[in-house]
Design a protein around this motif. Structure first.
Motif, PDB file in Angstrom:
ATOM      1  N   GLU A  51       0.979  -1.309   0.189  1.00 15.29           N
ATOM      2  CA  GLU A  51       0.040   0.021  -0.143  1.00 15.29           C
ATOM      3  C   GLU A  51       0.896   1.288   0.050  1.00 15.29           C
ATOM      4  N   GLN A  52       2.044   1.263   0.725  1.00 12.88           N
ATOM      5  CA  GLN A  52       2.723   2.328   0.637  1.00 12.88           C
ATOM      6  C   GLN A  52       3.521   2.536  -0.675  1.00 12.88           C
ATOM      7  N   LEU A  53       3.997   1.289  -1.358  1.00  8.92           N
ATOM      8  CA  LEU A  53       4.519   1.241  -2.646  1.00  8.92           C
ATOM      9  C   LEU A  53       3.560   1.970  -3.644  1.00  8.92           C
ATOM     10  N   ILE A  54       2.386   1.622  -3.763  1.00 10.14           N
ATOM     11  CA  ILE A  54       1.439   2.203  -4.729  1.00 10.14           C
ATOM     12  C   ILE A  54       1.338   3.715  -4.738  1.00 10.14           C
ATOM     13  N   SER A  55       1.619   4.166  -3.705  1.00 12.16           N
ATOM     14  CA  SER A  55       1.721   5.789  -3.471  1.00 12.16           C
ATOM     15  C   SER A  55       2.761   6.532  -4.034  1.00 12.16           C
ATOM     16  N   TYR A  56       3.634   5.389  -4.426  1.00  7.33           N
ATOM     17  CA  TYR A  56       4.981   6.076  -5.234  1.00  7.33           C
ATOM     18  C   TYR A  56       4.686   6.703  -6.633  1.00  7.33           C
ATOM     19  N   PRO A  57       4.908   7.806  -7.200  1.00  8.90           N
ATOM     20  CA  PRO A  57       4.819   8.163  -8.283  1.00  8.90           C
ATOM     21  C   PRO A  57       5.379   7.377  -9.469  1.00  8.90           C
ATOM     22  N   GLY A  58       4.735   6.920 -10.429  1.00  5.12           N
ATOM     23  CA  GLY A  58       5.417   6.003 -11.450  1.00  5.12           C
ATOM     24  C   GLY A  58       4.655   4.572 -11.295  1.00  5.12           C
ATOM     25  N   ILE A  59       4.434   4.120 -10.151  1.00  4.70           N
ATOM     26  CA  ILE A  59       3.861   2.745  -9.923  1.00  4.70           C
ATOM     27  C   ILE A  59       2.367   2.714 -10.195  1.00  4.70           C
ATOM     28  N   THR A  60       2.163   1.901 -11.174  1.00  2.73           N
ATOM     29  CA  THR A  60       0.622   2.149 -11.515  1.00  2.73           C
ATOM     30  C   THR A  60      -0.316   1.037 -10.858  1.00  2.73           C
ATOM     31  N   THR A  61       0.233  -0.456 -10.943  1.00  3.21           N
ATOM     32  CA  THR A  61      -0.398  -1.473 -10.327  1.00  3.21           C
ATOM     33  C   THR A  61       0.486  -2.397  -9.663  1.00  3.21           C
ATOM     34  N   VAL A  62      -0.028  -3.010  -8.392  1.00  2.00           N
ATOM     35  CA  VAL A  62       0.696  -3.889  -7.836  1.00  2.00           C
ATOM     36  C   VAL A  62       0.055  -5.020  -7.560  1.00  2.00           C
ATOM     37  N   THR A  63       0.423  -6.260  -7.976  1.00  5.42           N
ATOM     38  CA  THR A  63      -0.473  -7.523  -7.928  1.00  5.42           C
ATOM     39  C   THR A  63       0.269  -8.430  -7.123  1.00  5.42           C
TER      40      THR A  63
END
Length: 96
Positions: A25-37
């Motif tokens: 959830e922290q990672l997806i708030s990074y600019p440039g990261i669209t989707t994490v599955t």
């Protein structure tokens, strides 16, 4: 890509490594990261006392990463425009 909206976290499995979801959830708030599955969970022979997230191989549009905690391993697919180095920096930041 002007919009700074948060990426999305895909919930396709009922089981996740303990502590992995808050990190993602922290990672997806990074600019440039669209989707994490988060992907398949499996057991490993090795033992990792604390949660680790390591970039494994490039995939189309991003990277596959491997999350490890204890004897559990989980694939994580990250769709991003970040380079390998930039993604590694983002991962290290959210894990620290």
């Amino acid at each position: 890509m002007g919009n700074q909206s948060k990426g999305r976290l895909v919930w396709n499995h009922s089981t996740h490594i303990q502590g992995l979801i808050p990190v993602l959830e922290q990672l997806i708030s990074y600019p440039g990261i669209t989707t994490v599955t988060p992907g398949v969970i499996s057991r490993s022979k090795g033992h990792s006392p604390r949660l680790k997230l390591r970039i494994s191989v490039p995939i189309r549009g991003g990277y596959k990463a491997i999350a490890r905690q204890g004897k559990t391993v989980q694939e994580v697919f990250i769709v991003t425009e970040l380079s390998h180095e930039e993604l590694e920096t983002a991962i290290n930041t959210v894990l620290s």
